[in-house]
Design an enzyme around this catalytic site. Sequence first.
Site, mmCIF file in Angstrom:
data_model
loop_
_atom_site.group_PDB
_atom_site.id
_atom_site.type_symbol
_atom_site.label_atom_id
_atom_site.label_comp_id
_atom_site.label_asym_id
_atom_site.label_seq_id
_atom_site.Cartn_x
_atom_site.Cartn_y
_atom_site.Cartn_z
ATOM 1 N N THR A 22 22.265 14.949 -14.942
ATOM 2 C CA THR A 22 21.197 15.330 -15.867
ATOM 3 C C THR A 22 20.069 16.091 -15.188
ATOM 4 O O THR A 22 19.252 16.723 -15.861
ATOM 5 C CB THR A 22 20.612 14.083 -16.527
ATOM 6 O OG1 THR A 22 19.950 13.286 -15.527
ATOM 7 C CG2 THR A 22 21.695 13.251 -17.193
ATOM 8 N N ASP A 58 20.402 20.148 1.759
ATOM 9 C CA ASP A 58 19.937 18.815 1.375
ATOM 10 C C ASP A 58 19.096 18.253 2.518
ATOM 11 O O ASP A 58 19.617 17.935 3.592
ATOM 12 C CB ASP A 58 21.137 17.903 1.094
ATOM 13 C CG ASP A 58 20.719 16.551 0.542
ATOM 14 O OD1 ASP A 58 19.991 15.813 1.255
ATOM 15 O OD2 ASP A 58 21.104 16.232 -0.581
ATOM 16 N N ARG A 103 17.292 12.265 -7.831
ATOM 17 C CA ARG A 103 17.671 13.088 -8.973
ATOM 18 C C ARG A 103 19.082 12.746 -9.415
ATOM 19 O O ARG A 103 19.995 12.703 -8.601
ATOM 20 C CB ARG A 103 17.577 14.573 -8.588
ATOM 21 C CG ARG A 103 17.894 15.515 -9.725
ATOM 22 C CD ARG A 103 17.690 16.951 -9.313
ATOM 23 N NE ARG A 103 18.587 17.338 -8.225
ATOM 24 C CZ ARG A 103 18.658 18.574 -7.749
ATOM 25 N NH1 ARG A 103 17.872 19.510 -8.213
ATOM 26 N NH2 ARG A 103 19.495 18.867 -6.764
ATOM 27 N N ASP A 132 20.157 14.774 3.923
ATOM 28 C CA ASP A 132 21.369 14.830 4.727
ATOM 29 C C ASP A 132 21.102 15.477 6.078
ATOM 30 O O ASP A 132 21.639 15.037 7.103
ATOM 31 C CB ASP A 132 22.451 15.607 3.999
ATOM 32 C CG ASP A 132 23.058 14.822 2.836
ATOM 33 O OD1 ASP A 132 22.729 13.636 2.693
ATOM 34 O OD2 ASP A 132 23.842 15.421 2.084
#
Length: 211
Positions: free
Chosen positions: A107, A201, A103, A204
């Site tokens: 945006t 995340d 992603r 991560d």
Amino acid sequence: MQLHIANHPLISHKMTLLRDQRTQSPLFRELVAELVNLLSYEATRTLRVEEVPVTTPVAQTTGLHVSQPLPLVVPIIRAGLGMLDGFLKLMPHSEVGFIGMRRNETTLEPETYAKRLPDDLANRQCFVLDPMLATGGSLAATVQYLLDAGATEVTAVCLVAAPEGIEFMEEHFPGDNVQVVVAAQDECLNEHGFIVPGLGDAGDRLYGAAE
């Protein structure tokens, strides 16, 4: 699109451990594999099978084998890779393809940076692995690519989903040939596009914050 939220005490228990910020990467990876194994059982309920003869120690009978062509499982890298082992424990005969989708944090739109898939997916059942269904852009783009390549059915296996992502998928895939199986539907997306309460995340937490 069909949505299945896997409401099971073991899944809820493991999701609670997964969400906890104190859970370190080794345990996080183990929990993801266990959860995907449980979710895959739900995701494969419509798996195509065919009758085959089999001889038991007692008699001749008829059993079932997974039909050809074999199912294709597609983890969206990098976070989807952490789900692959859990899926293959249940479906070791699956073929595996890969797609790199990330992603754009400005945006919030999906960008493809890698792809390793068969050119022809005619008559294939495909399973997409992606821990987080947030805005839905990356997952929808992957599902659409598989359908355009000839896949007849696509099932996405996710750990957590935001209502916004679910709505996005429902709008883009009104038919019943797309299914999303999730462990939990969360509250919303925050202003940064992260699922709340979510689990952080996923990439991560699986592999560390490598740039």
